[in-house]
Each structure stands twice: as C-alpha cells, then as structure tokens.
Design an enzyme around this catalytic site. Structure first.
Site, PDB file in Angstrom:
ATOM      1  N   GLU A   1       8.792  22.999  24.707  1.00 39.72           N
ATOM      2  CA  GLU A   1       8.251  21.973  25.613  1.00 39.72           C
ATOM      3  C   GLU A   1       9.199  21.852  26.800  1.00 39.72           C
ATOM      4  OE1 GLU A   1       8.132  17.992  23.974  1.00 39.72           O
ATOM      5  OE2 GLU A   1       6.756  17.255  25.523  1.00 39.72           O
TER       6      GLU A   1
ATOM      7  N   HIS B   1       0.364  12.089  18.612  1.00 44.17           N
ATOM      8  CA  HIS B   1       1.307  11.162  17.980  1.00 44.17           C
ATOM      9  C   HIS B   1       0.610   9.813  17.900  1.00 44.17           C
ATOM     10  CE1 HIS B   1       4.714  13.984  18.657  1.00 44.17           C
ATOM     11  NE2 HIS B   1       3.939  14.368  19.651  1.00 44.17           N
TER      12      HIS B   1
HETATM   13  N1  HPA Z   1       7.504  15.604  22.690  1.00 45.54           N
HETATM   14  C1  HPA Z   1       8.454  15.385  21.799  1.00 45.54           C
HETATM   15  N2  HPA Z   1       8.451  14.312  21.019  1.00 45.54           N
HETATM   16  C2  HPA Z   1       7.460  13.446  21.122  1.00 45.54           C
HETATM   17  C3  HPA Z   1       6.460  13.619  22.033  1.00 45.54           C
HETATM   18  C4  HPA Z   1       6.470  14.774  22.854  1.00 45.54           C
HETATM   19  O1  HPA Z   1       5.602  15.013  23.720  1.00 45.54           O
HETATM   20  N3  HPA Z   1       5.626  12.572  21.883  1.00 45.54           N
HETATM   21  C5  HPA Z   1       6.112  11.803  20.917  1.00 45.54           C
HETATM   22  N4  HPA Z   1       7.236  12.310  20.455  1.00 45.54           N
HETATM   23 ZN    ZN Z   2       4.038  15.941  20.943  1.00 46.70          ZN
END
Ligand code: HPA
Ligand code: ZN
Length: 341
Positions: free
Chosen positions: A201, A20
């Site tokens: 995640e 990102h």
């Molecule tokens: N996960 C979800 N959204 C995000 C992340 C991440 O690790 N980093 C920046 N936006």
């Molecule tokens: Zn990410």
C-alpha cells in the site's frame, strides 16, 4: 441515459473483500455514539468530523480512524455499525462480504474481545437471514504493535474459530514489514486460519513478496506496488493470487495523484485476479459501487472489464467452489436481464 457500464455496476451481484468495519463509522453515528457512551471527541458537528478527513498519507488517516472508533463501547454499538454497513451495501448489489475487524484497537481501550465479536457476528447473522448476504470475518493484527501482542490476540481468536475465518495484517506499513509477524502467521495457519495481509500500500514490492513467502497469505490487500515489479506481476498472474485494491482509498491517502493512476486496469491487463473494494468508506467518501464507478470513469473500463471485476470478487473470495458458482451464475443471469435478446 445511464450507460451499460453504470447499469452493470449498479446491479451486478458483487462481493467486497477489503473492508474495515471500523472504517464504515459515519460521522452521524460517531456523534450519536459519543453522546450515548459519554465519550468526548474533538468534534461537535458532522461538518467538524468531515473537516478532519484530510489525509496526506496512511498514518494521518490511522490517527483519525483510531480516534473515531473510541466511541464504540457496547456490543450493540458494534452491531449497529455492522448492520448499517450491510444494509447500505445491500442496495449496491453486495451479496457477500469478507470483513476485517481490529480487536486490538478496542482491547487497548478496555473493551473485551467477546463484546466486539458478538456485536459484529450478530449483525452478520441477521444480514444472512434478512438480506441473504453471506460473510466471513477476518481478524487483523495491528502491525504497529508487538509480535507478543499479536500472539495474545491470536489466542483470543482461537477460542472463536467458529466465527473467525482468517487473520490479516493492517495499520502502519512503514517500519512494520511482514517479516515482523512471520511466527504469528505460521502459528495462525497451524491453528487453521486462512491468512491475508495488507502489503504494497505504502511499502515496496518486497513487502508483497514477503507476505506471500513468509506469511503464507492466500490474498494480498492493496498490493499496488507489486505492479512496479515485472517478475512479481508475472508470478501473481501465474498463481492467480488475488489483490484487493481500493482506488478511492489510494487517492485519499495520496498513494496516487489521481484516479487515472489507479493500478486496476494495469492489473486487469496483466491478467491478475484483481478486485475493487472500499477499504474505509466513511473516511474516504465512497462505498463499493462508488469505487467501481470511480475506476470505470477514470480508466474508461469496458463492459467486459466491469463483469470481470464482479466475477473476480467471487473468484477471489473464500467461498466454497459451489457457492462461487452460484454467485457467478447470478452475475450471468443479471447480464442476460440487462441485455435485450
Ligand atoms: N491500511 C492499513 N491499515 C488500515 C487501513 C488501510 O487502508 N484501514 C484501516 N486500517
Ligand atoms: Zn485496508
């Protein structure tokens, strides 16, 4: 003496596929831009900023991440941010980057889509010319916002198909499953964008399955929880759907208790097309090669496994087949250089 594993990590050509750009904002630049743009932050010093980087979960991080990026106002801010990342990872052997950006997080602060895009793309073009780094840009929808807002953002992207290759889905996974954006992704793919999404995640394996089946993604970002489901793991192996894993991110967001629990080796052993990436390197304290070193040490990865990860980074990329082959040949050439005949 440096081990061959570490020499390979330091010198092999690599692609980064889960990054990102707003997550590369270093505290020094954050404070400098706050001053330049007259933005008030709750931090005075670099140490204050770093002290705020203690996270118990994804949402804790996102709160700090959105606050930090509030200093990005002008086109040149986005350029400087992107250029700083590219020059840094150039030294790590990075030759190709597929970069996420979060336009909605800027537009809701009154920054024009075109300002964000122009700053990022001018740095990407400069990196191609001066550093030989190729790149693709992935525009993410913020999943905590509405479907309607995602459709509005897609309309912005449609005016810039020459610069935006793919769409992605990021931000808070809990409470915002992939199916919320099924129609937006269908429209985006109809418009010719490739699709990726963060899934698994913090969410269950079903989120990975639904990202594949309902969003039509070509690649899954993180995808950790997929490894808990034997059937899904077999499917990912069979279809060779890439997973872009981010071990230091997982550690810092407490998705795993320590790096030995990072699912990278398990994914390699299951023959998945797994890659190693940094996610938000400034906030998590590790760039691309730091992530390679972290898993190599914690999981005792072998030389062939490091080579596989570097090769996977290109195989899983959205480069053309001929460009992938060029990069794979460069990896072979570097291995030959490192191994005395
Ligand atoms: N996960 C979800 N959204 C995000 C992340 C991440 O690790 N980093 C920046 N936006
Ligand atoms: Zn990410």
């Amino acid at each position: 003496m440096t081990s061959l594993v570490h020499q390979l990590i330091d010198t092999l050509p690599k692609a980064e596929l889960h990054l990102h750009i707003e997550g590369t904002l270093e505290p020094e630049m954050m404070l400098a831009l706050a001053k330049r743009n007259k933005i008030t932050l709750p931090y005075e010093t670099v140490d204050d900023v770093r002290a705020a980087y203690q996270f118990d979960n994804l949402q804790d991080f996102l709160d700090v991440y959105y606050l930090g990026m509030s200093v990005l106002i002008e086109e040149r801010d986005f350029h400087d941010l992107t250029w700083a990342y590219l020059t840094k990872v150039h030294a790590d052997g990075l030759t190709h980057a597929e970069i996420f950006f979060d336009p909605q997080a800027h537009m809701e602060r009154g920054i024009a889509f075109e300002t964000v895009l122009a700053g990022i793309t001018s740095a990407l073009e400069q990196a191609h010319k001066e550093l030989g780094i190729t790149s693709k840009l992935i525009m993410c929808f913020l999943r905590h916002l509405s479907e309607e807002e995602a459709f509005d953002t897609l309309a912005c992207a449609c005016k810039h198909k020459d610069h935006i290759f793919a769409v992605g889905l990021d931000s808070s996974e809990q409470g915002h499953p992939p199916e919320k954006f099924e129609r937006v992704f269908a429209q985006a793919r109809k418009e010719g964008f490739v699709a990726v999404a963060h899934a698994g995640e913090e969410g269950p394996p079903e989120n990975v399955e639904n990202a594949l089946d309902l969003l039509g993604v070509s690649r899954v970002d993180h995808g950790n929880s997929a490894l808990q489901d034997a059937g899904l793991t077999r499917r990912l192996a069979q279809e060779q759907t890439p997973l872009t894993m981010c071990p230091i991110s997982n550690l810092r967001l407490k998705g795993i208790p320590d790096l030995s629990a990072a699912p990278v080796k398990k994914a390699l052993d299951a023959n998945l097309l797994v890659t190693v990436n940094s996610d938000d390197p400034s906030y998590f304290g590790g760039y691309l090669n730091d992530n390679y070193r972290a898993v190599a040490d914690a999981l005792a990865l072998t030389e062939p496994q490091i080579v596989t990860l570097a090769r996977n980074s290109f195989k899983a990329s959205f480069l053309e087949d001929s460009e992938k082959q060029t990069q794979l040949d460069r990896i072979d050439a570097q291995i030959t250089r490192l191994r005395p005949a």
